[in-house]
Design an enzyme around this catalytic site. Structure first.
Site, mmCIF file in Angstrom:
data_model
loop_
_atom_site.group_PDB
_atom_site.id
_atom_site.type_symbol
_atom_site.label_atom_id
_atom_site.label_comp_id
_atom_site.label_asym_id
_atom_site.label_seq_id
_atom_site.Cartn_x
_atom_site.Cartn_y
_atom_site.Cartn_z
ATOM 1 N N THR A 151 0.821 -1.199 0.000
ATOM 2 C CA THR A 151 0.000 0.000 0.000
ATOM 3 C C THR A 151 0.858 1.252 0.000
ATOM 4 O OG1 THR A 151 -1.818 -1.085 1.147
ATOM 5 C CG2 THR A 151 -1.712 1.304 1.325
ATOM 6 N N ARG A 199 -13.379 -8.901 -1.258
ATOM 7 C CA ARG A 199 -12.779 -8.325 -0.042
ATOM 8 C C ARG A 199 -12.306 -6.886 -0.302
ATOM 9 N NH1 ARG A 199 -7.452 -6.119 1.520
ATOM 10 N NH2 ARG A 199 -7.086 -6.666 3.684
ATOM 11 N N GLY A 230 -10.130 -3.829 1.595
ATOM 12 C CA GLY A 230 -9.215 -3.612 2.716
ATOM 13 C C GLY A 230 -9.427 -2.266 3.384
ATOM 14 N N ASP A 231 -8.433 -1.857 4.138
ATOM 15 C CA ASP A 231 -8.500 -0.580 4.851
ATOM 16 C C ASP A 231 -8.242 0.612 3.928
ATOM 17 O OD1 ASP A 231 -5.871 -1.514 4.490
ATOM 18 O OD2 ASP A 231 -5.114 -0.387 6.216
ATOM 19 N N THR A 243 -0.428 1.365 6.335
ATOM 20 C CA THR A 243 -0.205 0.153 5.554
ATOM 21 C C THR A 243 -0.106 -1.018 6.527
ATOM 22 O OG1 THR A 243 1.243 -0.931 3.937
ATOM 23 C CG2 THR A 243 2.303 0.499 5.532
ATOM 24 N N GLY A 244 -0.361 -2.214 6.043
ATOM 25 C CA GLY A 244 -0.285 -3.380 6.922
ATOM 26 C C GLY A 244 -1.534 -4.237 6.815
ATOM 27 N N ASP A 245 -1.843 -4.928 7.881
ATOM 28 C CA ASP A 245 -2.938 -5.893 7.891
ATOM 29 C C ASP A 245 -4.285 -5.179 7.998
ATOM 30 O OD1 ASP A 245 -4.714 -7.927 8.199
ATOM 31 O OD2 ASP A 245 -3.506 -9.040 9.629
#
Ligand code: SD4
Length: 324
Positions: free
Chosen positions: A188, A216, A218-219, A239-241
């Site tokens: 990201t 799906r 994401g954030d 950024t990340g999970d």
């Protein structure tokens, strides 16, 4: 503390193209902070920044690449975003159209694609030989990671049968492995801009998590999660999970912490600590910029690097951030 024009980037390495494109745009007096972050995100979408942004990366279970993007104006809070955008490469450009030409904030899926096509964007495959190969290798490797938390077979791919796994087993599985600051560790790009006149903007663009269940989101395209900006306080990019991070809106949290008087570092640390209090394994990284030019980052689960370029700097500078 850095002087504007100032660009903060969630990443460095191949993503430096985005920092430089945004910085050059912001240094040009005819471009706004919003134009600058858009130019930066588009630079990485076009040259794929190591396949981590834009087309040709992070295929889902069915091997399709889809895109999430958000762009936000810190003066008005006007926001445009697209989620699960299919078959259109310029996700942040479409998000900007949502911002400029609609009363909405977020369009999703095939209808976001239809909106894009009606507005002159081209319909193109987002797959490449590399993304298809990655997907087929994943399939032949028993299809891990597994986002499904029960044993229902997946009708969309050849990956079944799934093995049982606990709920929330997706933690960390989707994020490219990074025990170091390898240039391959992010999916990201978020950019934050502060102009000499004090205007601010933020954008996020991503191809999301690899091998996700189709549909799906994401954030990245969620205001307050992938990024957030309010020029009366500051800006944040993440950024990340994303499946975990979006539950705690870390960027909204961090910007509101700035408003309440925390420093950029305190605000970043606080937002990440709130996530790892719930999800100790979560891999996260956030960058925070206040409206005076002070910037900082915090991370968990990996060593994170971010970069910035401000007034008088010939090139972007990289900052390494240890995991909390
Ligand atoms: C997502 N946050 O879609 C993105 C993925 C990412 O480094 O940032 N990976 O969950």
């Amino acid at each position: 503390l850095s002087s504007p024009p100032l660009i903060i980037n969630t990443w460095s390495g191949p993503f430096t193209a985005a920092t430089n494109a945004a910085f050059l745009a912001l240094s040009n007096s005819s471009s706004t902070a919003l134009d600058a972050v858009q130019a930066g995100c588009q630079a990485c979408q076009t040259n794929q920044c190591d396949n981590a942004v834009g087309f040709g990366g992070s295929p889902d279970e069915s091997c399709e690449t889809t895109l999430d993007a958000l762009i936000m104006d810190g003066q008005t809070l006007n926001t445009g975003a697209v989620a699960n955008l299919r078959r259109v490469k310029d996700a942040v450009g479409v998000a900007r159209h949502v911002l400029d030409y609609t009363q909405h904030t977020l369009l999703a899926g095939d209808q976001a694609t239809q909106f894009a096509l009606q507005n002159g964007f081209e319909e193109e495959s987002l797959s490449t030989e590399d993304s298809l190969r990655a997907c087929h290798e994943w399939r032949s490797n028993n299809c891990q990671p597994n986002y499904r938390s029960n044993v229902l077979p997946n009708p969309l791919s050849s990956c079944g049968p799934y093995s049982p796994s606990s709920s929330n087993s997706h933690t960390q599985n989707n994020i490219p492995n990074s025990s170091s600051s390898s240039d391959h560790s992010h999916d990201t790009l978020s950019l934050l801009a502060l102009s000499p006149s004090g205007s601010m903007a933020a954008c996020t663009t991503t191809n999301g998590a690899s091998h996700k269940i189709p549909g799906r989101v994401g954030d990245g395209p969620i205001p307050g999660s992938g990024s957030y900006v309010d020029s009366t306080a500051g800006a944040c990019g993440a950024t990340g999970d994303g499946d975990l991070m979006m539950r705690l809106l870390p960027c909204y949290q961090a910007v509101e912490s700035l408003r309440r008087g925390l420093s950029a570092q305190e605000a970043a640390d606080d937002a990440v600590r709130r996530i790892i209090a719930r999800y100790p394994e979560a891999r996260t990284g956030i960058v925070v910029l206040d409206n005076r030019g002070e910037h900082a980052a915090a991370a968990s689960g990996w060593e994170f690097t971010y970069s910035y370029r401000g007034a008088g700097m010939d090139e972007a500078k990289v900052v390494v951030v240890k995991a909390l």
